[in-house]
Design an enzyme around this catalytic site. Sequence first.
Site, short mmCIF file in Angstrom:
data_model
loop_
_atom_site.label_atom_id
_atom_site.label_comp_id
_atom_site.label_asym_id
_atom_site.label_seq_id
_atom_site.Cartn_x
_atom_site.Cartn_y
_atom_site.Cartn_z
N ASP A 35 -0.04 5.06 0.87
CA ASP A 35 -0.26 6.06 1.92
C ASP A 35 -0.47 5.40 3.28
OD1 ASP A 35 -0.16 8.05 -0.06
OD2 ASP A 35 -2.29 7.76 -0.51
N ASP A 65 0.88 -1.16 0.00
CA ASP A 65 0.00 0.00 0.00
C ASP A 65 0.93 1.22 0.00
OD1 ASP A 65 -2.38 1.67 0.57
OD2 ASP A 65 -1.44 1.87 2.55
#
Length: 172
Positions: free
Chosen positions: A6, A4
């Site tokens: 952020d 991922d």
Amino acid sequence: MLFDRDGTLVEDVPYNGDPDLVVLRPGARAAVDLLRANGIRLGIVSNQSGVARGLLTTRQVHRVHARVTELLGPFDDIRFCPHGPEDGCACRKPAPGMVRAACTALGVRPSSVVVIGDIGADVGAATAAGATPILVPTPVTRRDEVDRAPLVAADLPAAARLAAGLLTGVPA
């Protein structure tokens, strides 16, 4: 191996379209370097609902990804979902579409992929796609997300060591 973006690789700046605001999370460089040293191909899968909400453009998303690449080196695949939560797309995490598409682009089966993220949507997308999730909790990670995650690591380097061991069969 998928990350991922952020809250995992970089600090979470909501709807960030400014490359100058990209700041690496603690241990991100060490985690990425360890995985690359073990010959593991890397990708990023990121929800970017700010595009659907009109808060940033796809060009801005690409510029932020370019900054992440500048800071961490090249990734073998980077993809994002531009849809909002109400759009019902198959790519927005926790749906499996983006993880599956990244696996196809990398030429690997989801069952041979680890997804490292910081929230339950990352775990859900990995699980739904048939990949192995590793949760790295941050202050925004809810307690129930930690409790439900099959694998939890204290930080990114620990997650990378765990992932390397799972993917290579050799503890890193």
